[in-house]
Structure formats: structure tokens, C-alpha cells
Design a protein around this motif. Sequence first.
Motif, PDB file in Angstrom:
ATOM      1  N   ARG A 205       0.856  -1.185   0.000  1.00  7.73           N
ATOM      2  CA  ARG A 205       0.000   0.000   0.000  1.00  7.73           C
ATOM      3  C   ARG A 205       0.894   1.237   0.000  1.00  7.73           C
ATOM      4  O   ARG A 205       0.620   2.218   0.666  1.00  7.73           O
ATOM      5  N   GLY A 206       1.976   1.175  -0.758  1.00 10.07           N
ATOM      6  CA  GLY A 206       3.019   2.182  -0.679  1.00 10.07           C
ATOM      7  C   GLY A 206       2.622   3.577  -1.091  1.00 10.07           C
ATOM      8  O   GLY A 206       3.311   4.541  -0.763  1.00 10.07           O
ATOM      9  N   ARG A 207       1.508   3.718  -1.799  1.00  8.53           N
ATOM     10  CA  ARG A 207       1.095   5.065  -2.177  1.00  8.53           C
ATOM     11  C   ARG A 207       0.514   5.843  -1.002  1.00  8.53           C
ATOM     12  O   ARG A 207       0.367   7.061  -1.064  1.00  8.53           O
ATOM     13  N   HIS A 208       0.200   5.132   0.078  1.00  5.03           N
ATOM     14  CA  HIS A 208      -0.383   5.766   1.258  1.00  5.03           C
ATOM     15  C   HIS A 208       0.700   6.206   2.246  1.00  5.03           C
ATOM     16  O   HIS A 208       1.612   5.447   2.560  1.00  5.03           O
ATOM     17  N   LYS A 232      13.517   8.829   3.792  1.00  3.07           N
ATOM     18  CA  LYS A 232      13.501   8.074   2.542  1.00  3.07           C
ATOM     19  C   LYS A 232      12.379   8.518   1.610  1.00  3.07           C
ATOM     20  O   LYS A 232      12.568   8.581   0.384  1.00  3.07           O
ATOM     21  N   ARG A 233      11.225   8.863   2.169  1.00  5.55           N
ATOM     22  CA  ARG A 233      10.084   9.214   1.308  1.00  5.55           C
ATOM     23  C   ARG A 233       9.528  10.608   1.623  1.00  5.55           C
ATOM     24  O   ARG A 233       8.401  10.929   1.233  1.00  5.55           O
ATOM     25  N   TRP A 234      10.322  11.401   2.306  1.00  2.00           N
ATOM     26  CA  TRP A 234       9.889  12.738   2.723  1.00  2.00           C
ATOM     27  C   TRP A 234       9.378  13.551   1.536  1.00  2.00           C
ATOM     28  O   TRP A 234       8.296  14.144   1.583  1.00  2.00           O
ATOM     29  N   ASP A 235      10.128  13.587   0.485  1.00  2.00           N
ATOM     30  CA  ASP A 235       9.772  14.441  -0.656  1.00  2.00           C
ATOM     31  C   ASP A 235       8.534  13.940  -1.401  1.00  2.00           C
ATOM     32  O   ASP A 235       7.897  14.707  -2.131  1.00  2.00           O
ATOM     33  N   GLU A 236       8.196  12.677  -1.236  1.00  3.70           N
ATOM     34  CA  GLU A 236       7.001  12.150  -1.890  1.00  3.70           C
ATOM     35  C   GLU A 236       5.719  12.634  -1.230  1.00  3.70           C
ATOM     36  O   GLU A 236       4.688  12.778  -1.894  1.00  3.70           O
ATOM     37  N   GLY A 243       1.264  20.489   4.974  1.00  5.26           N
ATOM     38  CA  GLY A 243       1.139  19.203   5.641  1.00  5.26           C
ATOM     39  C   GLY A 243       1.620  18.089   4.747  1.00  5.26           C
ATOM     40  O   GLY A 243       2.530  18.275   3.941  1.00  5.26           O
ATOM     41  N   ILE A 244       1.014  16.917   4.864  1.00  5.72           N
ATOM     42  CA  ILE A 244       1.435  15.793   4.021  1.00  5.72           C
ATOM     43  C   ILE A 244       0.262  15.254   3.219  1.00  5.72           C
ATOM     44  O   ILE A 244      -0.903  15.328   3.631  1.00  5.72           O
ATOM     45  N   ARG A 245       0.602  14.706   2.071  1.00  2.71           N
ATOM     46  CA  ARG A 245      -0.394  14.039   1.238  1.00  2.71           C
ATOM     47  C   ARG A 245      -0.832  12.743   1.912  1.00  2.71           C
ATOM     48  O   ARG A 245      -0.011  12.016   2.464  1.00  2.71           O
ATOM     49  N   CYS A 246      -2.102  12.448   1.800  1.00  2.00           N
ATOM     50  CA  CYS A 246      -2.583  11.146   2.266  1.00  2.00           C
ATOM     51  C   CYS A 246      -2.051  10.048   1.354  1.00  2.00           C
ATOM     52  O   CYS A 246      -1.644   8.984   1.824  1.00  2.00           O
ATOM     53  N   VAL A 247      -2.072  10.304   0.039  1.00  2.00           N
ATOM     54  CA  VAL A 247      -1.475   9.420  -0.947  1.00  2.00           C
ATOM     55  C   VAL A 247      -0.527  10.251  -1.800  1.00  2.00           C
ATOM     56  O   VAL A 247      -0.804  11.418  -2.084  1.00  2.00           O
ATOM     57  N   HIS A 248       0.580   9.676  -2.189  1.00  2.00           N
ATOM     58  CA  HIS A 248       1.640  10.480  -2.794  1.00  2.00           C
ATOM     59  C   HIS A 248       1.303  10.994  -4.186  1.00  2.00           C
ATOM     60  O   HIS A 248       1.951  11.926  -4.679  1.00  2.00           O
ATOM     61  N   ASP A 249       0.285  10.398  -4.843  1.00  2.00           N
ATOM     62  CA  ASP A 249       0.001  10.775  -6.217  1.00  2.00           C
ATOM     63  C   ASP A 249      -1.232  11.658  -6.371  1.00  2.00           C
ATOM     64  O   ASP A 249      -1.778  11.789  -7.464  1.00  2.00           O
TER      65      ASP A 249
END
Length: 359
Positions: A205-208, A232-236, A243-249
Motif C-alpha cells: 500500500r506504498g502510495r499511502h 527516505k520518502r519525505w519528498d514524496e 502538511g502531508i499528502r494522504c497518498v503520494h500521487d
Amino acid sequence: MPLPQVPGVLTAEQAAATGDWIASVQLPSGAIPWFPGGHVDPWDHVQAAMGLTVAGHADAAARAFAWLGEAQADDGTWAAKYVDGEVVEDHVDANFCAYVAVGALHHHRVTGDDAVLARTWPVVRAAVDAVLTLQADDGTVRWARSADGSVADESLLTGNASIHMSLRCAIALGRVVGVDVTDWQDAAARLRHALDEHPERFSPRGRHAMDWYYPVLGGALHPDEASVLLDKRWDEFVVDDLGIRCVHDHPWVTGAETCELVLALDAAGRHDDAVAMLAAMQHLRDDDGSYWTGLVYADGKRWPVETSTWTAATVLLAADALSRTTGANGLFRGEGLAATAPGEDLAAYPEEPCPCLAS
């Protein structure tokens, strides 16, 4: 009782208003829906109850735990969703059921209320035992059981990381009430091994964002390891000043996930980053102290169009962690929780015992 405040980000008065708003949404039954008129699920109900505790509404939180006891099925579980006290989604979510242990330990660390713990402990014990019937031979916990008794063949990383923290809290509670919890310790160690050494055992579920930071919550990882994982995934996921995206895309930031990242950053010892993230999501705050669930920043629209109790509660938990205010401020840093390594000596993680609660 002092309330959390983070200079330049959240005042004690604002924290009080947020707690008052959560309390205003609570139903007479003690249940706390997602939003006024919304549904109830056990995990977010517990999260909202912890927000009430942090904001000084300990009695309202105790009513929330009492509702859990009343709604709990004979096998120790809850349904996944309720509306107006009726079950509308009848499958059992393992993570939803386990989380009561986190809330119960949190309430006791803040209030020291042995009477509430005495009433809640049997609820926790039954729930944890039920969850562990879904643990597979490989250490992972299957995410759900259907009403017909069939068990899902998937184990989810976020849910299992959350269950691991719930088990650690349940172990700490067992020590408070003087009950042997060796079987829970063994189960938690097996789950920790799967989380650390066998990521292939979990459905991707890596997009989350939650799959990114949840393994850090609760301080089970060394701060250096935790920081590497977060970088490792900060910029995604991180969107500056929002804030942060719930899903990276998708161009969608969410408040609860951002505040959970705050808790993860705090567990990794990154205080400045954590404060910055809590500040970044304050654009979701409404005038009554509630918080909108998210924002589609590409067009400036709030979505979903709701203010949610669990988002507001997670803001309060993040502020408490950063301000070191209540007796439970270190819970998501793993303070006083065993890391559950195989063969670990639980005596290194003492809780103040209360022998009168032993059963």
C-alpha cells in the motif's frame, strides 16, 4: 489540569476549544462519531476519546470507554461501523479492535483513574485475545474477519504497525493490573520480527503515507533508524506549509496524517521538524476549534467537506507530545513500552502496579 500549548502554533485556549468541540459531538451513549451526524468506528472513536482526555474532558472519555464495553460483542470484537447505534458494516477489523488498549493506557497515564481502568481492563483483555486469533504463523495479523467467520488473506503494514503498538500498550496495562501477559509479549515479538525483517509478508500500500510513517509510531525503532526511514520518502509526501499528502500521487493534504507524522517525528527525536509540521496543518483549523479533514490544494477546496473528531483529537495528541504536558505525552515515543524483542525482560519497563485490579 494544564492543557497542551505549542508556542507560535497552538495556545492552551485553542486546545481547550478543540476539546470542547469534540465533546459537543459525542453522543449521549458515549459514542463519538467521525463528525456531527456521522458514523462511528472503534479506532477513530478511541482516538477521539484520547483527545478528550488530553483536553481535560476525562469524564467524557470515560463514557467513551464505557460505550466500548457496552458495544463489544461476546467474542471481544466490534463491528467496523455503526450509525445511530446500529451496525452498518459487520466485518471485524483487527486494528480497530486492538486500539482500545492504546486508549485505555493513555487515559490511565493522564488521569490515574483506577476505577475506569478496572472497568476497561476486561474490555481490553477480550479485544486483544480476539485480535490474536487473527495472527498467522508468519507473525502478521490478518486485517479482517467477515461476519460469516471467514478471515481475510491479507495483512496490512499500517494496521499491523498500529496493532504492534496496541499490543505494547496492552502489555503495559497487564503489568499495571498484575496479570501475566507472556502470551501477548510473544505475539508482539513475532509481529515485530515480521515488520522489521519481512516486509514482503504485507500487502503493498506504498502510495499511502501511513505505510511510510506508521512503523515509527510508538518508538519501536531506534531514533536513527526512524529518521532514515522518514527521510527516505519525505519528498514524496510532504508539501511545504500545508502538511502531508494522504497518498503520494494526489494533491490532497490531510490533517490527521500530518499530525501522526508529527508524532513519528517526535519519536525520532526531530522536534523542530515536528513543530513545523504541526504549524503547517493549522490552515485546516476552523473558528470553533474543529479541524477540516483535508484540502485539495490544487484547487483550494476542502475535501471531504467535514470537520472530523479524530483529526481534532490527533492535533491535541501531537501538541501534547511536543509540549510534554500530560502524563501520557510520551506514549507515542514509546516511553515505558517494551520494544518486544524476543526474550526481552519486561521488568525493564515498570508500570506503577495496582494489585487491587488484578483478576
